[in-house]
Scaffold this motif. Structure first.
Motif, short mmCIF file in Angstrom:
data_model
loop_
_atom_site.label_atom_id
_atom_site.label_comp_id
_atom_site.label_asym_id
_atom_site.label_seq_id
_atom_site.Cartn_x
_atom_site.Cartn_y
_atom_site.Cartn_z
N THR A 202 0.69 -1.27 0.06
CA THR A 202 -0.12 -0.22 0.09
C THR A 202 0.68 1.15 -0.14
O THR A 202 0.68 2.25 -0.62
CB THR A 202 -0.87 0.06 1.31
N VAL A 203 1.96 1.29 0.90
CA VAL A 203 2.84 2.65 0.80
C VAL A 203 3.49 2.75 -0.34
O VAL A 203 3.63 3.82 -1.00
CB VAL A 203 3.66 2.37 1.99
N THR A 204 4.03 1.61 -1.00
CA THR A 204 4.82 1.76 -2.19
C THR A 204 3.86 2.10 -3.46
O THR A 204 4.24 2.66 -4.38
CB THR A 204 5.67 0.66 -2.49
N ASN A 205 2.64 1.45 -3.33
CA ASN A 205 1.53 2.12 -4.32
C ASN A 205 1.29 3.35 -4.29
O ASN A 205 1.04 3.83 -5.51
CB ASN A 205 0.23 0.97 -4.15
N LEU A 206 1.15 3.82 -3.18
CA LEU A 206 0.65 5.14 -2.94
C LEU A 206 1.78 6.23 -3.75
O LEU A 206 1.25 6.97 -4.34
CB LEU A 206 0.74 5.55 -1.49
N TYR A 207 2.93 5.95 -3.47
CA TYR A 207 3.90 6.69 -4.15
C TYR A 207 3.72 6.55 -5.65
O TYR A 207 3.99 7.59 -6.50
CB TYR A 207 5.36 6.31 -3.59
N GLY A 208 3.67 5.46 -6.37
CA GLY A 208 3.75 5.16 -7.65
C GLY A 208 2.44 5.72 -8.16
O GLY A 208 2.47 6.03 -9.38
N TRP A 209 1.34 5.70 -7.36
CA TRP A 209 -0.13 6.05 -8.17
C TRP A 209 -0.06 7.52 -8.37
O TRP A 209 -0.65 7.99 -9.16
CB TRP A 209 -1.14 5.67 -6.93
N VAL A 210 0.66 8.24 -7.42
CA VAL A 210 0.73 9.83 -7.64
C VAL A 210 1.52 10.29 -9.04
O VAL A 210 1.09 11.34 -9.49
CB VAL A 210 1.31 10.43 -6.51
N THR A 211 2.58 9.39 -9.14
CA THR A 211 3.54 9.93 -10.17
C THR A 211 3.30 9.17 -11.46
O THR A 211 3.66 9.57 -12.47
CB THR A 211 4.90 9.48 -9.51
N VAL A 212 2.37 8.04 -11.60
CA VAL A 212 2.44 7.34 -12.78
C VAL A 212 1.11 7.96 -13.40
O VAL A 212 0.03 8.09 -13.18
CB VAL A 212 2.27 6.01 -12.58
N GLY A 213 1.37 8.36 -14.78
CA GLY A 213 0.13 8.95 -15.56
C GLY A 213 -0.24 8.02 -16.53
O GLY A 213 0.14 6.78 -16.55
N GLY A 214 -1.64 8.53 -17.17
CA GLY A 214 -2.02 7.44 -18.29
C GLY A 214 -2.92 6.39 -17.77
O GLY A 214 -3.16 5.61 -18.37
N LEU A 215 -3.38 6.94 -16.60
CA LEU A 215 -4.15 5.77 -16.02
C LEU A 215 -5.66 6.11 -16.34
O LEU A 215 -6.03 7.08 -16.87
CB LEU A 215 -4.17 5.51 -14.42
N GLY A 216 -6.70 5.16 -16.20
CA GLY A 216 -7.98 5.14 -16.47
C GLY A 216 -8.51 6.33 -15.54
O GLY A 216 -8.27 6.57 -14.49
N THR A 217 -9.47 7.07 -16.07
CA THR A 217 -9.87 8.26 -15.16
C THR A 217 -10.65 7.63 -13.93
O THR A 217 -10.60 8.52 -12.71
CB THR A 217 -11.16 8.98 -15.92
N GLY A 218 -11.22 6.51 -13.96
CA GLY A 218 -11.52 5.89 -12.49
C GLY A 218 -10.52 5.53 -11.50
O GLY A 218 -10.92 5.57 -10.26
N ILE A 219 -9.25 5.47 -11.73
CA ILE A 219 -8.34 5.11 -10.84
C ILE A 219 -7.20 5.84 -10.74
O ILE A 219 -6.25 5.86 -9.83
CB ILE A 219 -8.06 3.63 -11.02
N SER A 220 -7.24 7.01 -11.53
CA SER A 220 -5.90 7.96 -11.58
C SER A 220 -6.25 9.05 -10.42
O SER A 220 -7.40 9.30 -9.79
CB SER A 220 -5.93 8.56 -12.82
N PHE A 221 -4.92 9.38 -9.87
CA PHE A 221 -4.77 10.41 -8.94
C PHE A 221 -5.37 11.69 -9.48
O PHE A 221 -4.86 12.31 -10.70
CB PHE A 221 -3.46 10.52 -8.34
#
Length: 298
Positions: A202-221
């Protein structure tokens, strides 16, 4: 080691009861709290930032984060040694365990999250205590990143998360006279390893989720969105991208802890006794005994 007491050779007798984890003193608590607060702010601040903040450049902060984290790790080591009075043998043991953990990580890399190093971190943190456990987790992750070529902006967060993972095992109820023993202890460590494996992800995903672009609109930051809305998006992101990986890591940690954990715990505790980590050594002779004990601590 031999001596002469009553004209007979004597041999050291080490205590057979489980060794307590290395104690956490005031200085250790202060440094661990400081590094944990800094880490939480560094990882979670984008959730509370407004839309105008440059959260999308968060990955550029990694070198600065690492520059702050490294001296804090050294401070944790120094504080733990000062609080417990340990010597160079403790640091040597830390290095050996970090090397073994770093070597174990590549064995399951890329295979459904099967990373055997996590079970070693749980057992090591249990024996060495939270202070050295935190440093062991962070140093192991750093060494494994160098070994596998996994150096990147995510590395400081992985070091911090693994430090928390290993520290948590050291904060579990420690074995003492009348404490948790045998199978019950392994069950407790297995339950902790299972839950903490998901917490690490969860901790490592939180960092990646904020910085990774191009995700679907329902799951992107979404910068500036309400915290509840972004947390719902983050949950969807975890379910879609890493749940299977985290489950594999958690399951393997449980299996290894239950199957070989008892043997490894005994080996680690025997090593800490022989390194004189808060252990007693009794010299037995004919009619007399000499006892070497650590100084009384209040």
């Amino acid at each position: 080691m031999r001596g002469r007491v009553g004209h007979r050779a004597t041999h050291p007798t080490y205590p057979t009861r489980p060794t307590r984890p290395i104690r956490l003193g005031v200085r250790s608590v202060a440094t661990l709290t400081l590094v944990s607060v800094i880490g939480l702010i560094a990882v979670g601040w984008p959730l509370f930032a407004d839309g105008a903040s440059a959260v999308t450049t968060h990955a550029a902060d990694a070198p600065w984060f690492f520059a702050v984290l490294l001296p804090l790790l050294i401070a944790v080591v120094v504080a733990t040694i000062a609080d417990s009075g340990m010597d160079a043998k403790a640091v040597a043991m830390l290095g050996v365990l970090a090397a073994v953990g770093a070597a174990l990580r590549p064995l399951g890399a890329g295979t459904a999250g099967l990373e055997p190093m996590f079970f070693l971190m749980v057992l090591s943190g249990r024996v060495l205590g939270p202070g050295f456990g935190f440093v062991l987790g962070a140093v192991t992750m750093f060494a494994s990143a160098l070994l596998t070529g996994g150096v990147g902006p995510w590395m400081p967060v992985q070091m911090l998360a693994m430090g928390w993972f290993t520290m948590g095992a050291g904060l579990l109820p420690g074995p003492a006279e009348g404490g948790i023993r045998g199978r019950r202890e392994l069950l407790m460590l297995s339950a902790y390893g299972f839950l903490a494996a998901f917490a690490y992800g969860t901790v490592t995903n939180l960092y990646g989720w904020v910085t990774v672009g191009g995700l679907g609109t329902g799951i992107s930051f979404q910068p500036g969105a309400p915290v509840g809305e972004n947390l719902a998006r983050f949950l969807a992101y975890v379910l879609a991208t890493s749940l299977g990986w985290d489950l594999g890591r958690a399951a393997l940690t449980v299996v290894l802890t239950l199957t070989v954990g008892g043997t490894l715990l005994k080996a680690l505790r025997r090593a800490t006794r022989r390194a004189n980590f808060e252990a007693q050594v009794t010299f037995e002779g004919s009619g007399e005994s000499l006892r070497s004990e650590p100084p009384h601590r209040t």
